[in-house]
Design a protein around this motif. Sequence first.
Motif, PDB file in Angstrom:
ATOM      1  N   LYS A  85      -6.726  -3.398  -4.609  1.00 24.04           N
ATOM      2  CA  LYS A  85      -7.704  -4.438  -4.315  1.00 24.04           C
ATOM      3  C   LYS A  85      -7.112  -5.360  -3.250  1.00 24.04           C
ATOM      4  O   LYS A  85      -6.027  -5.914  -3.425  1.00 24.04           O
ATOM      5  N   TRP A  86      -7.839  -5.534  -2.158  1.00 22.04           N
ATOM      6  CA  TRP A  86      -7.282  -6.218  -0.992  1.00 22.04           C
ATOM      7  C   TRP A  86      -6.826  -7.632  -1.313  1.00 22.04           C
ATOM      8  O   TRP A  86      -5.805  -8.099  -0.796  1.00 22.04           O
ATOM      9  N   TYR A  87      -7.563  -8.335  -2.180  1.00 26.41           N
ATOM     10  CA  TYR A  87      -7.190  -9.720  -2.478  1.00 26.41           C
ATOM     11  C   TYR A  87      -5.890  -9.808  -3.276  1.00 26.41           C
ATOM     12  O   TYR A  87      -5.181 -10.812  -3.202  1.00 26.41           O
ATOM     13  N   ALA A  88      -5.561  -8.760  -4.020  1.00 23.88           N
ATOM     14  CA  ALA A  88      -4.276  -8.738  -4.721  1.00 23.88           C
ATOM     15  C   ALA A  88      -3.125  -8.710  -3.714  1.00 23.88           C
ATOM     16  O   ALA A  88      -2.085  -9.341  -3.916  1.00 23.88           O
ATOM     17  N   GLY A  89      -3.314  -7.983  -2.607  1.00 29.64           N
ATOM     18  CA  GLY A  89      -2.303  -7.962  -1.557  1.00 29.64           C
ATOM     19  C   GLY A  89      -2.089  -9.326  -0.941  1.00 29.64           C
ATOM     20  O   GLY A  89      -0.955  -9.716  -0.615  1.00 29.64           O
ATOM     21  N   LEU A  90      -3.167 -10.095  -0.789  1.00 31.04           N
ATOM     22  CA  LEU A  90      -3.032 -11.448  -0.250  1.00 31.04           C
ATOM     23  C   LEU A  90      -2.246 -12.350  -1.195  1.00 31.04           C
ATOM     24  O   LEU A  90      -1.452 -13.194  -0.764  1.00 31.04           O
ATOM     25  N   ILE A  91      -2.440 -12.158  -2.500  1.00 35.30           N
ATOM     26  CA  ILE A  91      -1.687 -12.947  -3.480  1.00 35.30           C
ATOM     27  C   ILE A  91      -0.197 -12.609  -3.382  1.00 35.30           C
ATOM     28  O   ILE A  91       0.670 -13.494  -3.443  1.00 35.30           O
ATOM     29  N   LEU A  92       0.114 -11.330  -3.212  1.00 34.73           N
ATOM     30  CA  LEU A  92       1.520 -10.933  -3.046  1.00 34.73           C
ATOM     31  C   LEU A  92       2.114 -11.557  -1.791  1.00 34.73           C
ATOM     32  O   LEU A  92       3.261 -12.012  -1.793  1.00 34.73           O
TER      33      LEU A  92
ATOM     34  N   ALA B  47      -6.586   2.164   2.739  1.00 35.60           N
ATOM     35  CA  ALA B  47      -6.070   2.011   1.374  1.00 35.60           C
ATOM     36  C   ALA B  47      -4.627   1.522   1.340  1.00 35.60           C
ATOM     37  O   ALA B  47      -4.092   1.237   0.265  1.00 35.60           O
ATOM     38  N   GLY B  48      -3.978   1.439   2.504  1.00 31.22           N
ATOM     39  CA  GLY B  48      -2.599   0.954   2.554  1.00 31.22           C
ATOM     40  C   GLY B  48      -1.550   1.985   2.233  1.00 31.22           C
ATOM     41  O   GLY B  48      -0.377   1.654   2.067  1.00 31.22           O
ATOM     42  N   LEU B  49      -1.945   3.263   2.182  1.00 31.77           N
ATOM     43  CA  LEU B  49      -1.018   4.303   1.746  1.00 31.77           C
ATOM     44  C   LEU B  49       0.062   4.620   2.774  1.00 31.77           C
ATOM     45  O   LEU B  49       1.062   5.262   2.439  1.00 31.77           O
ATOM     46  N   TYR B  50      -0.132   4.197   4.015  1.00 28.26           N
ATOM     47  CA  TYR B  50       0.901   4.392   5.029  1.00 28.26           C
ATOM     48  C   TYR B  50       1.624   3.088   5.363  1.00 28.26           C
ATOM     49  O   TYR B  50       2.524   3.080   6.201  1.00 28.26           O
ATOM     50  N   GLY B  51       1.225   1.997   4.713  1.00 30.33           N
ATOM     51  CA  GLY B  51       1.758   0.696   5.083  1.00 30.33           C
ATOM     52  C   GLY B  51       2.803   0.107   4.176  1.00 30.33           C
ATOM     53  O   GLY B  51       3.678  -0.648   4.629  1.00 30.33           O
ATOM     54  N   TYR B  52       2.776   0.438   2.883  1.00 25.09           N
ATOM     55  CA  TYR B  52       3.636  -0.284   1.940  1.00 25.09           C
ATOM     56  C   TYR B  52       5.120  -0.018   2.171  1.00 25.09           C
ATOM     57  O   TYR B  52       5.953  -0.924   1.983  1.00 25.09           O
ATOM     58  N   ASN B  53       5.467   1.205   2.588  1.00 27.29           N
ATOM     59  CA  ASN B  53       6.878   1.469   2.885  1.00 27.29           C
ATOM     60  C   ASN B  53       7.344   0.688   4.109  1.00 27.29           C
ATOM     61  O   ASN B  53       8.463   0.170   4.143  1.00 27.29           O
ATOM     62  N   ALA B  54       6.472   0.590   5.110  1.00 24.89           N
ATOM     63  CA  ALA B  54       6.808  -0.189   6.302  1.00 24.89           C
ATOM     64  C   ALA B  54       6.977  -1.667   5.965  1.00 24.89           C
ATOM     65  O   ALA B  54       7.839  -2.352   6.525  1.00 24.89           O
TER      66      ALA B  54
ATOM     67  N   CYS C  89      -4.104  -5.952   4.086  1.00 24.47           N
ATOM     68  CA  CYS C  89      -3.813  -6.489   2.751  1.00 24.47           C
ATOM     69  C   CYS C  89      -3.279  -5.412   1.811  1.00 24.47           C
ATOM     70  O   CYS C  89      -2.326  -5.645   1.049  1.00 24.47           O
ATOM     71  N   ASN C  90      -3.894  -4.229   1.869  1.00 25.60           N
ATOM     72  CA  ASN C  90      -3.473  -3.156   0.967  1.00 25.60           C
ATOM     73  C   ASN C  90      -2.087  -2.621   1.304  1.00 25.60           C
ATOM     74  O   ASN C  90      -1.396  -2.076   0.436  1.00 25.60           O
ATOM     75  N   GLY C  91      -1.673  -2.769   2.564  1.00 31.89           N
ATOM     76  CA  GLY C  91      -0.313  -2.370   2.918  1.00 31.89           C
ATOM     77  C   GLY C  91       0.718  -3.139   2.120  1.00 31.89           C
ATOM     78  O   GLY C  91       1.786  -2.610   1.781  1.00 31.89           O
ATOM     79  N   VAL C  92       0.399  -4.390   1.806  1.00 33.01           N
ATOM     80  CA  VAL C  92       1.281  -5.197   0.953  1.00 33.01           C
ATOM     81  C   VAL C  92       1.047  -4.861  -0.517  1.00 33.01           C
ATOM     82  O   VAL C  92       1.981  -4.667  -1.298  1.00 33.01           O
ATOM     83  N   GLY C  93      -0.223  -4.759  -0.918  1.00 32.54           N
ATOM     84  CA  GLY C  93      -0.541  -4.526  -2.319  1.00 32.54           C
ATOM     85  C   GLY C  93      -0.050  -3.205  -2.865  1.00 32.54           C
ATOM     86  O   GLY C  93       0.338  -3.112  -4.036  1.00 32.54           O
ATOM     87  N   GLN C  94      -0.028  -2.164  -2.032  1.00 31.76           N
ATOM     88  CA  GLN C  94       0.384  -0.848  -2.506  1.00 31.76           C
ATOM     89  C   GLN C  94       1.869  -0.785  -2.860  1.00 31.76           C
ATOM     90  O   GLN C  94       2.314   0.201  -3.462  1.00 31.76           O
ATOM     91  N   VAL C  95       2.627  -1.809  -2.520  1.00 23.51           N
ATOM     92  CA  VAL C  95       4.018  -1.883  -2.992  1.00 23.51           C
ATOM     93  C   VAL C  95       4.040  -1.800  -4.516  1.00 23.51           C
ATOM     94  O   VAL C  95       4.938  -1.208  -5.122  1.00 23.51           O
TER      95      VAL C  95
ATOM     96  N   PHE D  12       6.185   7.713  -3.487  1.00 20.20           N
ATOM     97  CA  PHE D  12       6.627   6.441  -4.054  1.00 20.20           C
ATOM     98  C   PHE D  12       7.220   5.576  -2.935  1.00 20.20           C
ATOM     99  O   PHE D  12       6.591   5.427  -1.891  1.00 20.20           O
ATOM    100  N   THR D  13       8.428   5.063  -3.111  1.00 21.71           N
ATOM    101  CA  THR D  13       9.053   4.256  -2.047  1.00 21.71           C
ATOM    102  C   THR D  13      10.253   4.969  -1.427  1.00 21.71           C
ATOM    103  O   THR D  13      11.110   4.328  -0.821  1.00 21.71           O
ATOM    104  N   TRP D  14      10.292   6.297  -1.552  1.00 25.14           N
ATOM    105  CA  TRP D  14      11.389   7.037  -0.919  1.00 25.14           C
ATOM    106  C   TRP D  14      11.460   6.794   0.588  1.00 25.14           C
ATOM    107  O   TRP D  14      12.562   6.626   1.134  1.00 25.14           O
ATOM    108  N   PRO D  15      10.334   6.788   1.310  1.00 29.07           N
ATOM    109  CA  PRO D  15      10.433   6.532   2.756  1.00 29.07           C
ATOM    110  C   PRO D  15      11.083   5.188   3.069  1.00 29.07           C
ATOM    111  O   PRO D  15      11.854   5.078   4.024  1.00 29.07           O
ATOM    112  N   PHE D  16      10.775   4.166   2.296  1.00 30.25           N
ATOM    113  CA  PHE D  16      11.429   2.868   2.459  1.00 30.25           C
ATOM    114  C   PHE D  16      12.922   2.970   2.192  1.00 30.25           C
ATOM    115  O   PHE D  16      13.750   2.487   2.982  1.00 30.25           O
ATOM    116  N   VAL D  17      13.288   3.605   1.095  1.00 30.92           N
ATOM    117  CA  VAL D  17      14.686   3.698   0.710  1.00 30.92           C
ATOM    118  C   VAL D  17      15.500   4.449   1.760  1.00 30.92           C
ATOM    119  O   VAL D  17      16.534   3.956   2.248  1.00 30.92           O
ATOM    120  N   VAL D  18      15.039   5.627   2.123  1.00 34.52           N
ATOM    121  CA  VAL D  18      15.809   6.460   3.053  1.00 34.52           C
ATOM    122  C   VAL D  18      15.841   5.844   4.452  1.00 34.52           C
ATOM    123  O   VAL D  18      16.884   5.842   5.120  1.00 34.52           O
TER     124      VAL D  18
END
Length: 317
Positions: free
Chosen positions: A188-195, A233-240, A177-183, A288-294
């Motif tokens: 909070k894991w439930y915030a990621g589910l809402i996203l 915590a989702g810190l390695y997931g949001y860029n993916a 869930c946090n992989g989505v929320g950290q975008v 930030f989202t540099w890994p996603f961008v590059v």
Amino acid sequence: MPAQGRVERRGSRVPAEVGLTQLRGIAQVALSSSPWTGLLFTVGLFADSWRIGVYGLLGAAASALAAAVLGADRRGLANGLEGYCGCLTAIAVVVRLGASWRTAVLAVLAAAVCAVVSAAAGRLLGRAGLPALTAPFCLVAGALAIALPPAAAAAAPPAATDRFTTLSATQLGHAFCNGVGQVFFLDKWYAGLILLAGLLVASRTAAVAAACGSAVAILTACSLGLPADRISAGLYGYNAVLVAIALGATFLTLTPWTAGYATLAAVASVPFTAAWQAFAQPSGGSPFTWPFVVTTWLFLAAAPALDRPGISFEKAK
């Protein structure tokens, strides 16, 4: 129809159009132009913290307003393309400095600068057929992160181990869930589910891509032996997650081969994120989202050279 009636009807539509533009600006963080997605994203922001919700709306509005004053393309403005970087930048500011009048002023100014940077990035990258994505946000927020001291000192990221990281069932669920929320910097894991629900409203393909991106990131991070608490915590997931949405549901024609291509890109974004964290931490910065961008730029740039069906992609929106 009398002229006065036309003016009144037009006047009644203006608030609705402004509201739709605002919601689309928030939705465009995940490459969606659906106002319903933006509405659910906004709910997710407030579910995590009222400060993040308020600053997200403030940043999206400031960036869109600055773009409108500067004469940005009206179609792009209506589709939210001028709001998403301002939204993320304002959230990054409040996460770093905490809520205050000073922070609010700084967030508005930084979001307005995003409009200028977005215009420059769109012009330069458009010649190569590449989208700007969240690069303007990364540039503006990255400069602020280095220039401004954080409210609390950030701890250095722990080193990876040579063993496969094991997660408990709770950690695994939170990581997904946090992989989505950290975008949106949500922890909070439930915030990621809402996203994720917001993505599902706009596109099942985008929602599945986001879910797969988060799952792939968890497996990759565990295989690399990265710290369990940071994976959770989702810190390695949001860029993916963003990479998977971009390549698996937005720019590439979806086929089994391109789905695998997008998966490979999501895998590549994880060590890139870990490396960027280690690089940026001494200066107080963030990936930030540099890994996603590059990562997305590299895989899109490589696409025309690959002789596979479905590899052609839509150009920057």
